[in-house]
Scaffold this active site. Sequence first.
Site, short mmCIF file in Angstrom:
data_model
loop_
_atom_site.label_atom_id
_atom_site.label_comp_id
_atom_site.label_asym_id
_atom_site.label_seq_id
_atom_site.Cartn_x
_atom_site.Cartn_y
_atom_site.Cartn_z
N GLY A 11 0.82 -1.21 0.00
CA GLY A 11 0.00 0.00 0.00
C GLY A 11 0.85 1.26 0.00
O GLY A 11 2.09 1.20 0.10
N GLN A 12 0.19 2.41 -0.10
CA GLN A 12 0.92 3.68 -0.14
C GLN A 12 1.79 3.87 1.08
O GLN A 12 2.99 4.18 0.98
CB GLN A 12 -0.06 4.85 -0.23
CG GLN A 12 -0.80 5.00 -1.53
CD GLN A 12 -1.55 6.31 -1.56
OE1 GLN A 12 -0.98 7.37 -1.86
NE2 GLN A 12 -2.84 6.28 -1.24
N ASP A 37 -2.09 -12.90 5.65
CA ASP A 37 -3.49 -12.50 5.55
C ASP A 37 -3.99 -12.26 6.97
O ASP A 37 -4.15 -13.21 7.75
CB ASP A 37 -4.30 -13.60 4.87
CG ASP A 37 -5.78 -13.29 4.77
OD1 ASP A 37 -6.19 -12.23 5.29
OD2 ASP A 37 -6.51 -14.10 4.19
N TYR A 62 -8.90 -2.27 3.93
CA TYR A 62 -9.82 -2.24 2.79
C TYR A 62 -10.23 -0.79 2.63
O TYR A 62 -10.94 -0.25 3.48
CB TYR A 62 -11.03 -3.13 3.09
CG TYR A 62 -11.97 -3.34 1.91
CD1 TYR A 62 -12.08 -4.58 1.30
CD2 TYR A 62 -12.76 -2.29 1.43
CE1 TYR A 62 -12.96 -4.77 0.23
CE2 TYR A 62 -13.62 -2.48 0.36
CZ TYR A 62 -13.72 -3.71 -0.23
OH TYR A 62 -14.58 -3.90 -1.28
N THR A 63 -9.80 -0.14 1.55
CA THR A 63 -9.96 1.31 1.43
C THR A 63 -10.86 1.76 0.28
O THR A 63 -11.00 2.96 0.06
CB THR A 63 -8.58 1.98 1.27
OG1 THR A 63 -7.94 1.45 0.10
CG2 THR A 63 -7.71 1.74 2.49
N THR A 102 -9.13 6.55 10.10
CA THR A 102 -9.58 7.50 9.09
C THR A 102 -10.56 8.53 9.65
O THR A 102 -11.24 8.28 10.66
CB THR A 102 -10.28 6.74 7.94
OG1 THR A 102 -10.90 7.64 7.04
CG2 THR A 102 -11.35 5.79 8.49
N TYR A 126 -17.35 1.62 5.06
CA TYR A 126 -15.91 1.79 5.28
C TYR A 126 -15.65 2.41 6.65
O TYR A 126 -14.85 1.91 7.44
CB TYR A 126 -15.32 2.65 4.17
CG TYR A 126 -13.90 3.07 4.43
CD1 TYR A 126 -12.86 2.14 4.47
CD2 TYR A 126 -13.58 4.42 4.64
CE1 TYR A 126 -11.55 2.54 4.71
CE2 TYR A 126 -12.28 4.82 4.88
CZ TYR A 126 -11.27 3.88 4.92
OH TYR A 126 -9.98 4.27 5.17
N LYS A 130 -13.86 0.60 9.95
CA LYS A 130 -12.64 1.16 10.53
C LYS A 130 -12.85 1.48 12.01
O LYS A 130 -11.94 1.28 12.83
CB LYS A 130 -12.20 2.41 9.76
CG LYS A 130 -11.70 2.15 8.35
CD LYS A 130 -10.46 1.28 8.31
CE LYS A 130 -9.24 2.00 8.80
NZ LYS A 130 -8.00 1.18 8.66
#
Length: 299
Positions: A11-12, A37, A62-63, A102, A126, A130
């Site tokens: 990921g980023q 996983d 999961y974004t 987030t 989402y 989170k």
Amino acid sequence: MYRLLVIGQEGQVGQAIKDRIQDQCWDVLFTDIDTLDITNAQQVENVFKSFRPDLVINASGYTDVDRAEYDAVVAESVNAYGPYLLALQCHNLGALLIHFSTEYIFDGHNHNAYLEADRPAPLNVYGRTKLQGEQYIKTYLSRYIIIRTSWVFSEYGQNFVTTMLLLSRKNAPIRVVNDQVGCPTYAGDLANLVVDIAKDYQAATGRYRFGDYNFCSDGDNDRYSGVSWFDFACAIFEELDKYQSGEQGRNLIGVTSVEYASIATRPKNGILNCHKISPIFRPSDWRCKLRHVIAITMA
């Protein structure tokens, strides 16, 4: 030797951490979905038993906000059940867990920037998943640091900046929402932050207390009112103009959230107040980081 487990290396934020942590004298294990996983309890237990980390950085998640609305089971598995499994194993080893969350855990109805202690009220799957992940961590761990951030961009992978650059090559209107505001945040800044936390934890200097932190660009500025996605897109094309002749943003069209009609409802105000963390580690100006990303991309 000090052991760090970094989850989500593709990921980023994971890639940014990988680029910045190599110079440290630590034993670091980088994993992705192919090697760990986090929704597989046996895999998680096996990795923790064999590597025995002192500190765990969970940069996975999961974004896909819209897809989560009809993929809720998978989103909950990754964003909630996975952190639950990590929290259990960190508890067993006494390891510190650094976890990313987030601004989507809030409903965006506040007139001011959100504080860490403000009441969560997610508007979509989402955000809900989170928040569940946060709650699991807080239930089973005392040694944790949750970093809430927003609008992450970088030179890595797919994000808003790289998407706008891709769309700029097409001679077609680009519709961008102009009534949702937030704080663009460079993934490299998040990586530098977790490296600093890891150093602090190893040295036991206590600069970072366990708990929640907001971290996003410019979030420590009292007068900062955030930018809209449309403002962000305009800034991207202004930078692009320095490398390509012509007005790159000529096809930009600002639209309301209702006009855009995305699958998931998003908070209108996603601005995070970063006063708690800024005396320890200051967020940077996202515009400077945007110039950096565009320069790398156009090189």
